[in-house]
Scaffold this motif. Structure first.
Motif, PDB file in Angstrom:
ATOM      1  N   LEU A 153       0.791  -1.110  -0.068  1.00  0.00           N
ATOM      2  CA  LEU A 153      -0.087  -0.029   0.009  1.00  0.00           C
ATOM      3  C   LEU A 153       0.940   1.318  -0.017  1.00  0.00           C
ATOM      4  N   GLN A 154       1.855   0.951   0.413  1.00  0.00           N
ATOM      5  CA  GLN A 154       2.989   2.226   0.509  1.00  0.00           C
ATOM      6  C   GLN A 154       3.551   2.602  -0.988  1.00  0.00           C
ATOM      7  N   ARG A 155       3.572   1.564  -1.939  1.00  0.00           N
ATOM      8  CA  ARG A 155       3.980   1.666  -3.025  1.00  0.00           C
ATOM      9  C   ARG A 155       3.091   1.047  -4.287  1.00  0.00           C
ATOM     10  N   PRO A 156       2.145   1.494  -4.223  1.00  0.00           N
ATOM     11  CA  PRO A 156       1.140   0.561  -5.186  1.00  0.00           C
ATOM     12  C   PRO A 156       1.756   0.550  -6.890  1.00  0.00           C
ATOM     13  N   GLU A 157       2.208   1.847  -7.285  1.00  0.00           N
ATOM     14  CA  GLU A 157       2.764   1.854  -8.648  1.00  0.00           C
ATOM     15  C   GLU A 157       3.729   0.809  -8.885  1.00  0.00           C
ATOM     16  N   ALA A 158       4.663   0.575  -7.769  1.00  0.00           N
ATOM     17  CA  ALA A 158       5.815  -0.356  -8.085  1.00  0.00           C
ATOM     18  C   ALA A 158       5.291  -1.587  -7.970  1.00  0.00           C
ATOM     19  N   VAL A 159       4.398  -2.076  -7.246  1.00  0.00           N
ATOM     20  CA  VAL A 159       3.643  -3.398  -7.152  1.00  0.00           C
ATOM     21  C   VAL A 159       3.091  -3.567  -8.264  1.00  0.00           C
ATOM     22  N   PHE A 160       2.344  -2.517  -9.047  1.00  0.00           N
ATOM     23  CA  PHE A 160       1.450  -2.805 -10.253  1.00  0.00           C
ATOM     24  C   PHE A 160       2.718  -3.218 -11.196  1.00  0.00           C
ATOM     25  N   LEU A 161       3.517  -2.551 -11.415  1.00  0.00           N
ATOM     26  CA  LEU A 161       4.743  -2.707 -12.277  1.00  0.00           C
ATOM     27  C   LEU A 161       5.277  -3.972 -12.322  1.00  0.00           C
ATOM     28  N   SER A 162       5.547  -4.664 -10.905  1.00  0.00           N
ATOM     29  CA  SER A 162       6.161  -5.919 -10.640  1.00  0.00           C
ATOM     30  C   SER A 162       5.463  -6.953 -11.117  1.00  0.00           C
ATOM     31  N   TYR A 163       4.130  -6.950 -11.211  1.00  0.00           N
ATOM     32  CA  TYR A 163       3.281  -7.967 -11.769  1.00  0.00           C
ATOM     33  C   TYR A 163       3.014  -7.787 -13.182  1.00  0.00           C
ATOM     34  N   MET A 164       2.650  -6.683 -13.522  1.00  0.00           N
ATOM     35  CA  MET A 164       2.023  -6.579 -14.846  1.00  0.00           C
ATOM     36  C   MET A 164       3.137  -6.298 -15.997  1.00  0.00           C
ATOM     37  N   GLU A 165       4.416  -5.837 -15.737  1.00  0.00           N
ATOM     38  CA  GLU A 165       5.219  -5.452 -16.737  1.00  0.00           C
ATOM     39  C   GLU A 165       6.307  -6.684 -16.789  1.00  0.00           C
ATOM     40  N   LEU A 166       6.288  -7.653 -16.140  1.00  0.00           N
ATOM     41  CA  LEU A 166       7.311  -8.646 -16.569  1.00  0.00           C
ATOM     42  C   LEU A 166       7.291  -9.075 -18.060  1.00  0.00           C
ATOM     43  N   ARG A 167       6.072  -9.256 -18.680  1.00  0.00           N
ATOM     44  CA  ARG A 167       5.912  -9.446 -19.955  1.00  0.00           C
ATOM     45  C   ARG A 167       6.626  -8.777 -20.901  1.00  0.00           C
ATOM     46  N   ASN A 168       7.029  -7.572 -20.609  1.00  0.00           N
ATOM     47  CA  ASN A 168       8.029  -6.627 -21.252  1.00  0.00           C
ATOM     48  C   ASN A 168       9.273  -6.593 -21.195  1.00  0.00           C
ATOM     49  N   LEU A 169       9.788  -7.642 -20.379  1.00  0.00           N
ATOM     50  CA  LEU A 169      11.276  -7.723 -20.055  1.00  0.00           C
ATOM     51  C   LEU A 169      11.744  -8.437 -21.329  1.00  0.00           C
ATOM     52  N   THR A 170      12.987  -8.324 -21.634  1.00  0.00           N
ATOM     53  CA  THR A 170      13.835  -9.269 -22.501  1.00  0.00           C
ATOM     54  C   THR A 170      14.083 -10.563 -21.401  1.00  0.00           C
ATOM     55  N   PRO A 171      14.280 -11.769 -22.196  1.00  0.00           N
ATOM     56  CA  PRO A 171      14.402 -12.823 -21.480  1.00  0.00           C
ATOM     57  C   PRO A 171      15.464 -12.750 -20.435  1.00  0.00           C
ATOM     58  N   ASP A 172      16.533 -12.217 -20.731  1.00  0.00           N
ATOM     59  CA  ASP A 172      17.741 -12.181 -19.449  1.00  0.00           C
ATOM     60  C   ASP A 172      17.080 -11.307 -18.379  1.00  0.00           C
ATOM     61  N   ASN A 173      16.477 -10.284 -18.534  1.00  0.00           N
ATOM     62  CA  ASN A 173      16.144  -9.157 -17.398  1.00  0.00           C
ATOM     63  C   ASN A 173      14.926  -9.706 -16.943  1.00  0.00           C
ATOM     64  N   ARG A 174      14.079 -10.786 -17.548  1.00  0.00           N
ATOM     65  CA  ARG A 174      12.968 -11.173 -16.856  1.00  0.00           C
ATOM     66  C   ARG A 174      13.452 -12.396 -16.018  1.00  0.00           C
ATOM     67  N   ALA A 175      14.571 -13.248 -16.247  1.00  0.00           N
ATOM     68  CA  ALA A 175      15.147 -14.170 -15.319  1.00  0.00           C
ATOM     69  C   ALA A 175      15.731 -13.591 -14.156  1.00  0.00           C
ATOM     70  N   GLU A 176      16.461 -12.313 -14.307  1.00  0.00           N
ATOM     71  CA  GLU A 176      16.925 -11.687 -13.266  1.00  0.00           C
ATOM     72  C   GLU A 176      15.790 -11.364 -12.196  1.00  0.00           C
ATOM     73  N   ILE A 177      14.662 -10.787 -12.811  1.00  0.00           N
ATOM     74  CA  ILE A 177      13.517 -10.007 -11.777  1.00  0.00           C
ATOM     75  C   ILE A 177      12.765 -11.434 -11.452  1.00  0.00           C
ATOM     76  N   ALA A 178      12.717 -12.433 -11.973  1.00  0.00           N
ATOM     77  CA  ALA A 178      12.198 -13.773 -11.513  1.00  0.00           C
ATOM     78  C   ALA A 178      12.819 -14.335 -10.607  1.00  0.00           C
ATOM     79  N   GLY A 179      14.300 -14.354 -10.509  1.00  0.00           N
ATOM     80  CA  GLY A 179      15.131 -14.657  -9.349  1.00  0.00           C
ATOM     81  C   GLY A 179      14.891 -13.912  -8.029  1.00  0.00           C
ATOM     82  N   LEU A 180      14.889 -12.650  -8.192  1.00  0.00           N
ATOM     83  CA  LEU A 180      14.608 -11.848  -7.108  1.00  0.00           C
ATOM     84  C   LEU A 180      13.007 -12.393  -6.470  1.00  0.00           C
ATOM     85  N   ARG A 181      12.005 -12.145  -7.217  1.00  0.00           N
ATOM     86  CA  ARG A 181      10.886 -12.633  -6.782  1.00  0.00           C
ATOM     87  C   ARG A 181      10.862 -14.066  -5.976  1.00  0.00           C
TER      88      ARG A 181
END
Length: 202
Positions: A98-126
């Protein structure tokens, strides 16, 4: 709000990221151009490239920082009962979302727009963040305070449910954050088959 092209890096850099986060959340990553970000910040579009390689780099940086901040802020105590740890996770996740709704929205809705390498990096953090919750569920199963037939599936379902609060919660609405946490805690206890012998309220 606009700043000149000569703005200091420590001001312009964060302003670019904040502006991009808001525009991506409002319009969607694909619909936002670097020119639009530059116009909102008040710099020439070429000046953006002193702070980011391109729009993709800007997006992955926003997602990376969000997840790294979550991981750094979450503190668990494996010595505590699993239900206490679960309630602490629930409270942490709802409040930080609730403190960072925009960041939360991006983290779930915009993974599809990452390149494969970038998606793998963020998926690892998640995955590291999800593993923190799954470890609590595994501990609950082991101590007999929870009944969770599939801890991985339960982890994904619980995070999705808790994150969903950002879609409808409004400050000053019918429920304050404490009441939301209390209601969600009742729901989560039911979802993990909490043993009444272990149930408690914080």
């Amino acid at each position: 709000m606009a700043r000149t092209q000569g703005s200091r890096a420590e001001i312009t850099g964060p302003l670019i990221r904040d502006t991009a986060r808001t525009l991506f959340a409002r319009h969607g990553y694909a619909a936002v151009s670097m020119r639009q970000i530059a116009a909102e910040v008040g710099v020439q579009v070429g000046a953006l490239y002193a702070y980011t390689a391109d729009k993709q780099a800007l997006l992955v940086d926003l997602l990376r920082v969000h997840m790294e901040e979550l991981l750094a802020a979450w503190h668990d105590d494996p010595a505590r009962p699993a239900l206490e740890r679960l309630e602490a996770f629930l409270r942490f996740h709802i409040q930080t979302s609730l403190q960072r709704p925009e960041a939360v929205f991006l983290s779930y809705m915009e993974l599809r727009n990452l390149t494969p390498d970038n998606r793998a990096e963020i998926a690892g953090l998640r995955r590291r963040y999800e593993d923190a919750l799954e470890a609590i569920l595994i501990a609950g199963e082991a101590e007999g305070s929870m009944t969770v037939p599939d801890t991985r599936l339960a982890t994904m379902a619980l995070i999705a449910m808790l994150t969903g609060v950002t879609n409808w919660y409004r400050e000053g609405g019918r429920l304050d954050q404490e009441r939301v946490v209390a209601v969600y805690w009742d729901l989560v206890r039911g979802a993990v088959g909490a043993n009444p012998l272990f149930n408690r309220r914080s």
